[in-house]
Design an enzyme around this catalytic site. Structure first.
Site, PDB file in Angstrom:
ATOM      1  CG  PHE A 177      -1.922   1.173   1.237  1.00 54.13           C
ATOM      2  CD1 PHE A 177      -2.970   1.259   0.421  1.00 54.13           C
ATOM      3  CD2 PHE A 177      -1.638   2.355   1.832  1.00 54.13           C
ATOM      4  CE1 PHE A 177      -3.888   2.348   0.414  1.00 54.13           C
ATOM      5  CE2 PHE A 177      -2.541   3.625   1.783  1.00 54.13           C
ATOM      6  CZ  PHE A 177      -3.694   3.598   0.978  1.00 54.13           C
TER       7      PHE A 177
ATOM      8  CE  LYS B 299       1.293   6.043   6.737  1.00 51.22           C
ATOM      9  NZ  LYS B 299      -0.174   6.380   6.810  1.00 51.22           N
TER      10      LYS B 299
ATOM     11  CG  ASP C 273       6.238   2.954   1.186  1.00 50.24           C
ATOM     12  OD1 ASP C 273       6.479   4.043   2.070  1.00 50.24           O
ATOM     13  OD2 ASP C 273       5.234   2.898   0.499  1.00 50.24           O
TER      14      ASP C 273
HETATM   15  C1  LIG Z   1       3.562   2.424   3.264  1.00 56.09           C
HETATM   16  C2  LIG Z   1       2.898   3.560   2.951  1.00 56.09           C
HETATM   17  N1  LIG Z   1       3.228   4.074   1.909  1.00 56.09           N
HETATM   18  C3  LIG Z   1       2.490   5.262   1.540  1.00 56.09           C
HETATM   19  C4  LIG Z   1       1.354   5.769   2.025  1.00 56.09           C
HETATM   20  C5  LIG Z   1       0.669   6.911   1.520  1.00 56.09           C
HETATM   21  O1  LIG Z   1       0.551   7.907   2.425  1.00 56.09           O
HETATM   22  P1  LIG Z   1      -0.290   9.206   2.467  1.00 56.09           P
HETATM   23  O2  LIG Z   1      -1.611   8.651   3.052  1.00 56.09           O
HETATM   24  O3  LIG Z   1       0.259  10.208   3.211  1.00 56.09           O
HETATM   25  O4  LIG Z   1      -0.321   9.505   1.010  1.00 56.09           O
HETATM   26  C6  LIG Z   1       1.088   5.018   3.289  1.00 56.09           C
HETATM   27  C7  LIG Z   1      -0.157   5.325   3.972  1.00 56.09           C
HETATM   28  O5  LIG Z   1      -1.014   4.736   4.652  1.00 56.09           O
HETATM   29  C8  LIG Z   1       1.653   3.718   3.692  1.00 56.09           C
HETATM   30  O6  LIG Z   1       1.530   2.853   4.716  1.00 56.09           O
END
Ligand SMILES: Cc1ncc(COP(=O)(O)O)c(C=O)c1O
Length: 400
Positions: free
Chosen positions: A138, A252, A225
């Site tokens: 995700f 985050k 990520d």
């Molecule tokens: C691993 C990961 N990457 C990217 C994102 C996307 O982040 P955002 O919601 O700030 O766009 C998330 C969101 O939960 C995430 O868990």
């Protein structure tokens, strides 16, 4: 409260299904609803509030900065952004940092950088670059993120999809290597060190290191990520520490829950390929967010939150494991304070979430009967004890 819920239903797009609780303030590990009922926050805004709600140091930084300068665009240099760059690179050990706002933007940036590297450095023919992602990943909700998702609720009805993504099973290096062998135009493998939204899926020890070795063997970049795992959540500043990923994506908790900020960290062999005018964001690296982000990271360091995440996380898992032995839970797993409990029956997970809410603890089901249990890293012994009491009582009630 009823009126507020009705306003949400009538006037808000229904792209979320929140629990029926309306919050109005937060402090440390606590949230308070409109009737001033106190809750433990065991979601931490999907691991964005690792420092606790409204941390005084972050409130001060935000208040001071918003009286000085909040936005000046990247058409000019900003003092805070220059200092932020230095801070990030000294702290995380990468040559360069590219700031954005949200996790999805930073992840997408890493995909663009990988394609760019593919053409300029690996000499992949134009428009042929490919990216490998793990199934059940995700990384957000953009069209590219939907296109590289294996989750039907993420991609259905949002096609046509961005081409150039390959899928492998998370934690399966044979499949990764065979893809690398078959497809010479792969530029990068993008992966979460622990799959958060998938339900806190933890790979075998050494998975990332071995993935990195494979990437080196086949001249492919490794993108970690760390939007969810980064900034102390797993008891390390980065879950991929020591792996030497070519790019690390953060978001985050880099914001401390204050002002959205995300970034890609990379070394010069990747980041120096980007030219002015080829990528950017009006708000990316703004003076307000870049005043807060270094403070957010410093809090993790000076308050020993890495150690606390390890200690409290271990305690959490240890105290709930007997419920697995008794059959009430299917699994308890996690690293640091990125934890989950899993029920055999999805309905039981929903029931526990509702029961915990009534008893004063908020969290949410991720998927398949799995509940994320991620309090701020500032949680004290006493607060963990109280939280565990609520969770244990809840599990007992659900399994009655
Ligand atoms: C691993 C990961 N990457 C990217 C994102 C996307 O982040 P955002 O919601 O700030 O766009 C998330 C969101 O939960 C995430 O868990």
């Amino acid at each position: 409260m009823k009126r507020l819920l009705q306003l949400n239903r009538l006037h808000g797009a229904q792209n979320y299904s929140p629990l029926p609780v309306v919050l109005k303030r937060g402090r440390g590990v606590h949230l308070y609803d409109v009737h001033d009922k106190q809750y433990y926050d065991f979601l931490s805004s999907y691991s964005s509030v690792n420092q606790g709600h409204c941390h005084p140091r972050l409130v001060k930084a935000m208040q001071e900065q918003c009286e000085k300068l909040t936005l000046c665009s990247r058409a000019f240099h900003s003092e805070n952004l220059c200092n932020f760059f230095e801070y990030m690179n000294k702290t995380f050990g990468y040559d360069k940092c590219l700031p954005m706002n949200t996790g999805v933007e930073a992840s997408e940036t890493s995909v663009k950088l990988a394609r760019l590297w593919g053409y300029k450095a690996k000499k992949i023919p134009q428009n042929k670059a490919e990216i490998v992602v793990a199934r059940q990943n995700f990384w957000g909700r953009s069209i590219a993120a939907c296109s590289s998702s294996s989750d039907p609720s993420c991609y259905t009805n949002f096609g046509p999809y961005v081409p150039g993504f390959h899928f492998v099973d998370f934690n399966n290096l044979e499949e990764l290597e065979s893809l690398f062998q078959k497809h010479p135009h792969i530029a990068a493998f993008m992966v979460e060190p622990i799959q958060g939204e998938a339900g806190i899926k933890i790979p075998e020890l050494g998975y990332l290191q071995r993935a990195k070795s494979l990437c080196e063997k086949y001249n492919v970049l490794l993108i970690c990520d760390e939007v969810q795992t980064g900034i102390g959540r797993t008891g390390q500043m980065l879950a991929s520490e020591g792996v030497g990923a070519d790019m690390v994506v953060l978001g985050k908790a880099l914001s401390g829950g204050m002002m959205p900020i995300s970034c890609v960290l990379a070394n010069n062999h990747v980041m120096d390929l980007i030219d002015p005018g080829t990528h950017g964001s009006t708000f990316g690296g703004n003076p307000l967010a870049t005043a807060i982000a270094p403070e957010a990271v410093e809090i993790i360091r000076v308050e020993n939150l890495l150690k606390n995440a390890r200690i409290q996380g271990e305690r959490f898992r240890k105290e709930l494991t007997p419920f697995v032995d008794s059959g009430a839970l299917k699994d308890v797993r996690g690293v640091g304070l990125l934890n989950a409990i899993e029920f055999e029956k999805p309905r039981d997970a929903e029931k526990l979430v509702e029961t915990c809410m009534e008893k004063g603890l908020l969290t949410k089901v991720t998927r398949d009967g799995t509940i994320r249990m991620c309090p701020p890293l500032t949680i004290s012994d006493f607060e963990m004890e109280q939280s565990l009491d609520i969770i244990k009582e809840g599990i007992e009630e659900v399994s009655e």
